[in-house]
Scaffold this motif. Structure first.
Motif, PDB file in Angstrom:
ATOM      1  N   GLN A   1       8.069   9.786  12.587  1.00  0.00           N
ATOM      2  CA  GLN A   1       9.230   8.933  12.316  1.00  0.00           C
ATOM      3  C   GLN A   1      10.320   9.138  13.367  1.00  0.00           C
ATOM      4  O   GLN A   1      11.168   8.280  13.560  1.00  0.00           O
TER       5      GLN A   1
ATOM      6  N   PHE B   1       1.211   4.117  -2.818  1.00  0.00           N
ATOM      7  CA  PHE B   1       0.838   5.478  -2.455  1.00  0.00           C
ATOM      8  C   PHE B   1       2.011   6.432  -2.597  1.00  0.00           C
ATOM      9  O   PHE B   1       1.896   7.512  -3.182  1.00  0.00           O
TER      10      PHE B   1
ATOM     11  N   ARG C   1       3.912  13.032   9.387  1.00  0.00           N
ATOM     12  CA  ARG C   1       4.494  11.727   9.100  1.00  0.00           C
ATOM     13  C   ARG C   1       5.985  11.723   9.414  1.00  0.00           C
ATOM     14  O   ARG C   1       6.504  10.781  10.006  1.00  0.00           O
TER      15      ARG C   1
ATOM     16  N   SER D   1      12.703   6.320   1.590  1.00  0.00           N
ATOM     17  CA  SER D   1      13.358   7.174   2.571  1.00  0.00           C
ATOM     18  C   SER D   1      13.389   6.536   3.954  1.00  0.00           C
ATOM     19  O   SER D   1      14.204   6.911   4.787  1.00  0.00           O
ATOM     20  N   ILE D   2      12.495   5.574   4.224  1.00  0.00           N
ATOM     21  CA  ILE D   2      12.569   4.908   5.518  1.00  0.00           C
ATOM     22  C   ILE D   2      13.252   3.543   5.404  1.00  0.00           C
ATOM     23  O   ILE D   2      13.129   2.697   6.280  1.00  0.00           O
TER      24      ILE D   2
ATOM     25  N   PHE E   1       1.946  15.511   5.871  1.00  0.00           N
ATOM     26  CA  PHE E   1       3.237  14.909   5.523  1.00  0.00           C
ATOM     27  C   PHE E   1       4.328  15.323   6.504  1.00  0.00           C
ATOM     28  O   PHE E   1       5.254  14.560   6.768  1.00  0.00           O
TER      29      PHE E   1
ATOM     30  N   ASP F   1      -3.728   7.073   8.612  1.00  0.00           N
ATOM     31  CA  ASP F   1      -2.969   6.066   7.858  1.00  0.00           C
ATOM     32  C   ASP F   1      -1.651   6.647   7.348  1.00  0.00           C
ATOM     33  O   ASP F   1      -0.602   6.006   7.435  1.00  0.00           O
ATOM     34  N   VAL F   2      -1.727   7.862   6.798  1.00  0.00           N
ATOM     35  CA  VAL F   2      -0.530   8.465   6.208  1.00  0.00           C
ATOM     36  C   VAL F   2       0.529   8.712   7.288  1.00  0.00           C
ATOM     37  O   VAL F   2       1.700   8.391   7.109  1.00  0.00           O
TER      38      VAL F   2
ATOM     39  N   GLN G   1      16.054   4.782  10.684  1.00  0.00           N
ATOM     40  CA  GLN G   1      15.084   5.882  10.805  1.00  0.00           C
ATOM     41  C   GLN G   1      15.745   7.171  11.290  1.00  0.00           C
ATOM     42  O   GLN G   1      15.160   7.921  12.063  1.00  0.00           O
TER      43      GLN G   1
ATOM     44  N   VAL H   1      -6.733   6.602   1.647  1.00  0.00           N
ATOM     45  CA  VAL H   1      -6.095   6.506   2.961  1.00  0.00           C
ATOM     46  C   VAL H   1      -6.502   7.730   3.780  1.00  0.00           C
ATOM     47  O   VAL H   1      -6.763   8.792   3.241  1.00  0.00           O
ATOM     48  N   SER H   2      -6.540   7.549   5.091  1.00  0.00           N
ATOM     49  CA  SER H   2      -6.912   8.644   5.977  1.00  0.00           C
ATOM     50  C   SER H   2      -5.654   9.349   6.467  1.00  0.00           C
ATOM     51  O   SER H   2      -4.533   8.862   6.269  1.00  0.00           O
TER      52      SER H   2
ATOM     53  N   MET I   1       2.325   5.730   8.388  1.00  0.00           N
ATOM     54  CA  MET I   1       3.355   5.262   7.458  1.00  0.00           C
ATOM     55  C   MET I   1       4.743   5.733   7.896  1.00  0.00           C
ATOM     56  O   MET I   1       5.752   5.131   7.539  1.00  0.00           O
ATOM     57  N   GLY I   2       4.792   6.810   8.653  1.00  0.00           N
ATOM     58  CA  GLY I   2       6.070   7.269   9.183  1.00  0.00           C
ATOM     59  C   GLY I   2       6.671   6.292  10.169  1.00  0.00           C
ATOM     60  O   GLY I   2       7.872   6.307  10.422  1.00  0.00           O
TER      61      GLY I   2
ATOM     62  N   ILE J   1      -7.411  11.762   2.870  1.00  0.00           N
ATOM     63  CA  ILE J   1      -6.523  12.871   2.540  1.00  0.00           C
ATOM     64  C   ILE J   1      -7.069  13.712   1.391  1.00  0.00           C
ATOM     65  O   ILE J   1      -6.711  14.875   1.258  1.00  0.00           O
TER      66      ILE J   1
ATOM     67  N   LEU K   1       0.837  -1.205   0.000  1.00  0.00           N
ATOM     68  CA  LEU K   1       0.000   0.000   0.000  1.00  0.00           C
ATOM     69  C   LEU K   1       0.870   1.253   0.000  1.00  0.00           C
ATOM     70  O   LEU K   1       0.663   2.178  -0.784  1.00  0.00           O
ATOM     71  N   LEU K   2       1.866   1.239   0.874  1.00  0.00           N
ATOM     72  CA  LEU K   2       2.783   2.380   0.928  1.00  0.00           C
ATOM     73  C   LEU K   2       3.511   2.545  -0.397  1.00  0.00           C
ATOM     74  O   LEU K   2       3.669   3.664  -0.897  1.00  0.00           O
TER      75      LEU K   2
ATOM     76  N   TYR L   1       6.352   2.882   9.882  1.00  0.00           N
ATOM     77  CA  TYR L   1       6.551   1.556   9.291  1.00  0.00           C
ATOM     78  C   TYR L   1       7.966   1.032   9.492  1.00  0.00           C
ATOM     79  O   TYR L   1       8.176  -0.142   9.776  1.00  0.00           O
ATOM     80  N   GLY L   2       8.936   1.930   9.318  1.00  0.00           N
ATOM     81  CA  GLY L   2      10.330   1.495   9.397  1.00  0.00           C
ATOM     82  C   GLY L   2      10.702   0.960  10.766  1.00  0.00           C
ATOM     83  O   GLY L   2      11.658   0.195  10.902  1.00  0.00           O
TER      84      GLY L   2
ATOM     85  N   ASP M   1     -13.535   5.411   0.797  1.00  0.00           N
ATOM     86  CA  ASP M   1     -12.275   6.148   0.907  1.00  0.00           C
ATOM     87  C   ASP M   1     -11.322   5.470   1.883  1.00  0.00           C
ATOM     88  O   ASP M   1     -10.345   6.056   2.319  1.00  0.00           O
ATOM     89  N   ARG M   2     -11.627   4.232   2.247  1.00  0.00           N
ATOM     90  CA  ARG M   2     -10.778   3.493   3.181  1.00  0.00           C
ATOM     91  C   ARG M   2     -10.219   2.269   2.491  1.00  0.00           C
ATOM     92  O   ARG M   2     -10.958   1.523   1.853  1.00  0.00           O
ATOM     93  N   PHE M   3      -8.925   2.062   2.642  1.00  0.00           N
ATOM     94  CA  PHE M   3      -8.313   0.958   1.926  1.00  0.00           C
ATOM     95  C   PHE M   3      -8.843  -0.393   2.410  1.00  0.00           C
ATOM     96  O   PHE M   3      -9.116  -1.282   1.607  1.00  0.00           O
TER      97      PHE M   3
ATOM     98  N   PRO N   1       8.276  15.638   1.222  1.00  0.00           N
ATOM     99  CA  PRO N   1       8.318  15.992  -0.200  1.00  0.00           C
ATOM    100  C   PRO N   1       7.482  17.226  -0.493  1.00  0.00           C
ATOM    101  O   PRO N   1       6.665  17.646   0.325  1.00  0.00           O
TER     102      PRO N   1
ATOM    103  N   HIS O   1       8.598   7.867  -0.133  1.00  0.00           N
ATOM    104  CA  HIS O   1       8.668   7.761   1.320  1.00  0.00           C
ATOM    105  C   HIS O   1       9.150   6.364   1.729  1.00  0.00           C
ATOM    106  O   HIS O   1       9.956   6.222   2.651  1.00  0.00           O
TER     107      HIS O   1
ATOM    108  N   TYR P   1      12.069  12.694   5.366  1.00  0.00           N
ATOM    109  CA  TYR P   1      11.989  13.525   4.172  1.00  0.00           C
ATOM    110  C   TYR P   1      10.552  13.987   3.986  1.00  0.00           C
ATOM    111  O   TYR P   1       9.621  13.182   4.052  1.00  0.00           O
TER     112      TYR P   1
ATOM    113  N   ILE Q   1      12.899   1.075   3.134  1.00  0.00           N
ATOM    114  CA  ILE Q   1      12.213  -0.095   2.576  1.00  0.00           C
ATOM    115  C   ILE Q   1      12.729  -0.332   1.158  1.00  0.00           C
ATOM    116  O   ILE Q   1      12.912   0.614   0.391  1.00  0.00           O
TER     117      ILE Q   1
END
Lengths: 289, 264
Positions: B166, A170, B162, A177-178, B159, B106-107, B85, B102-103, B110-111, B147, A166-167, B113-114, A225-227, B91, A174, B89, A180
């Motif tokens: 992190q 999307f 996010r 940058s982390i 963003f 959620d976004v 981590q 995604v809400s 994502m920060g 979003i 998903l990331l 995840y790592g 609007d939700r995955f 963007p 990003h 960044y 992955i």
């Protein structure tokens, strides 16, 4: 009217076909493939990979033929040619000035043509029509087992990597940058696509498999609007379409693949017209309110 | 106030970029660009459009492979720093599909995840980090909104949240002030000052000189290479700026020199 109801009871309409072994198999394989393709279709539509899905599903054709000829599982051949075609697309795009959609169209038709030529040259018991249009009503037990195994693998991968994928769809930047590995995710998604294309081939055939890989996702995308809800809606609409498609094909004696995809398309049209927020009949309403 | 993972680092610098060269298919976008950033400072990356600001940031993040040069973050090689981590960044919003289902929550998640396991199952600490980040950018009430329903400024703050979630010690922001409302601008500036106090280092690319004067300790002037680098008060001279903007100072530049005249 009452007479008609007496003659055709809905229970019999649904249960009678289940007394046939071939229908039970067809329903099992179709709903399983429907679930797998429905799940994957969310990523395909969000990533904008519809054309890629079309390309890969056509490009697996020579792989399937070669695999049958060599007596190895057709998934292996399909996998090699599916991923190979994408690698080739990437290579040609990078090394020439030809635009990407042109390269995609060029490579997949080339692979598909190779498949057609191979079918006509290699003496085997492959039925071209089965590969092109699918035949869930005539699926053999070994094909059934293989398709179920592929489906399980695809579902497992998609469940484990659902957040990462998903990331990746999307915001791949990003993800990088982390730390992955996006190259891995790219090829993982392509591999899963190749596998799902072979699974889908069993029910609707190579030509229509791209519909399985995008229509349920597109339908669900109009509804939420939700995955998480999107995956649920895509999978359930896909399973529903597959089962109804097989039944309709049985009742009316029409092409099964065509029937499944047509049901999917109608489900999409209903969402397109009546979806609560994004349906065209409701969007005007939301503007005025 | 929650801190951040204060990554132990051996060197003296948060960011060390040494003689970075980047070319796109033979066209040179950046050459011999070097930069050293200590802990706890805000650095502005200033140049015209096309001067290589984004390229420099992309090279610092490893999105483009430099044909020469080396980047170290907290004394670590870039890849290792990213896996740990250490660097976040933010963007420019371009390239993000705003109709993605995604809400805000959620976004921002994502920060994290790592720092999560392979399945990315959020732990309590991840949820707290997301909540904290959302509070800081004042988006808590919008956390369940898709979003697509946000304004430009709110999206930018999402963003930023996010990146905050992190908990990185180095933040790179590409044109954070472009197209945002005054409230978001003020909020971001305040956050940057907080981060500096915590010992994080921030690199901001911008073409707006007023921001640089307001809160950047250091400034890098760039046009295909680093023209000048140092403390803002020393580097922000009329000659340097004229050189950076190719002898055609923008309106803002005259504004800067004008206010300097007033102070003097």
């Amino acid at each position: 009217m009452t007479e008609f109801l007496v003659v055709v009871r809905p229970g019999e309409l649904l249960l009678d076909p289940l007394s046939h072994e071939f229908m039970r198999r067809a329903l099992l394989v179709s709903s399983m493939v429907g679930a797998v393709c429905g799940l994957l279709s969310c990523y395909m539509t969000l990533k904008g990979w519809a054309l890629m899905g079309d390309a890969v599903s056509h490009a697996v054709m020579p792989g399937v033929v070669v695999a049958y000829a060599l007596g190895i599982p057709f998934a292996v051949g399909a996998f090699v040619f599916g991923v190979g075609s994408v690698a080739l697309i990437g290579f040609v795009k990078q090394k020439s000035r030809v635009k990407e959609d042109t390269v995609i169209g060029l490579v997949f038709t080339g692979f598909f043509a190779l498949g057609l030529v191979l079918v006509s040259k290699i003496k085997s018991n492959i039925d071209l029509m089965h590969i092109l249009f699918g035949s869930p009503l005539g699926i053999s037990i070994s094909d059934l087992q293989q398709t179920l195994l592929i489906s399980l693998i695809v579902v497992f991968i998609l469940l484990v990597f659902r957040r990462d994928l998903l990331l990746y769809c999307f915001d791949a930047t990003h993800a990088r940058s982390i730390g992955i590995n996006t190259g891995f995710l790219h090829y993982l998604l392509l591999s899963v696509l190749s596998l799902a294309a072979v699974a889908g081939l069993q029910t609707v055939g190579i030509i229509l498999v791209v519909a399985m890989l995008i229509t349920p996702g597109a339908t669900a995308y109009l509804l939420t609007d939700r995955f998480d809800r999107m995956t649920f809606l895509a999978v359930s609409s896909s399973i529903f379409s597959s089962i109804l498609g097989v039944y309709i094909s049985y009742w009316t004696d029409i092409e099964t693949g065509g029937s499944i995809v047509l049901v999917q398309t109608i489900v999409f049209l209903i969402a397109f017209l009546f979806a609560p927020r994004y349906g065209i009949l409701n969007s005007r309403h939301s503007l005025t309110s | 106030m929650e801190g951040f993972s204060n990554h132990p680092f051996t060197g003296d610098f948060r960011i060390e970029a040494d003689q970075i060269c980047v070319d796109y298919n033979g066209r040179v976008a950046l050459y011999d660009a070097s930069l050293r950033l200590r802990a706890g400072c805000i650095c502005g990356l200033v140049g015209m459009n096309g001067a290589g600001k984004s390229t420099f940031i992309r090279a610092l993040m490893g999105f483009v492979r430099p044909s020469r040069g080396i980047v170290r973050i907290n004394g670590m090689p870039l890849r290792q720093a990213q896996r740990e981590q250490a660097v976040a960044y933010v963007p420019q919003n371009e390239g993000i599909d705003c109709s993605f289902p995604v809400s805000v929550w959620d976004v921002v998640m994502m920060g994290r995840y790592g720092s999560m396991n392979l399945m990315r199952v959020p732990r309590e600490s991840d949820r707290r980090a997301v909540l904290d980040a959302l509070e800081r950018v004042e988006l808590l009430e919008f956390r369940n909104n898709p979003i697509g329903s946000l304004s430009g400024g709110q999206r930018k703050r999402t963003f930023l949240a996010r990146a905050i979630a992190q908990r990185a010690s180095v933040l790179l922001l590409d044109e954070p002030f472009t197209g945002v409302d005054v409230r978001t601008e003020k909020l971001m500036a305040d956050l940057f000052l907080q981060f500096r106090q915590q010992g994080r280092s921030i690199l901001i690319s911008t073409h707006d000189l007023t921001h640089v004067r307001d809160f950047c300790d250091f400034v890098v002037l760039i046009n295909k290479t680093v023209l000048a680098y140092g403390e803002t008060s020393k580097v922000f001279t009329k000659e340097n700026l004229t050189m950076t903007f190719g002898g055609m100072p923008p309106d803002l530049l005259s504004g800067v020199s004008h206010s300097e005249d007033l102070e003097a």
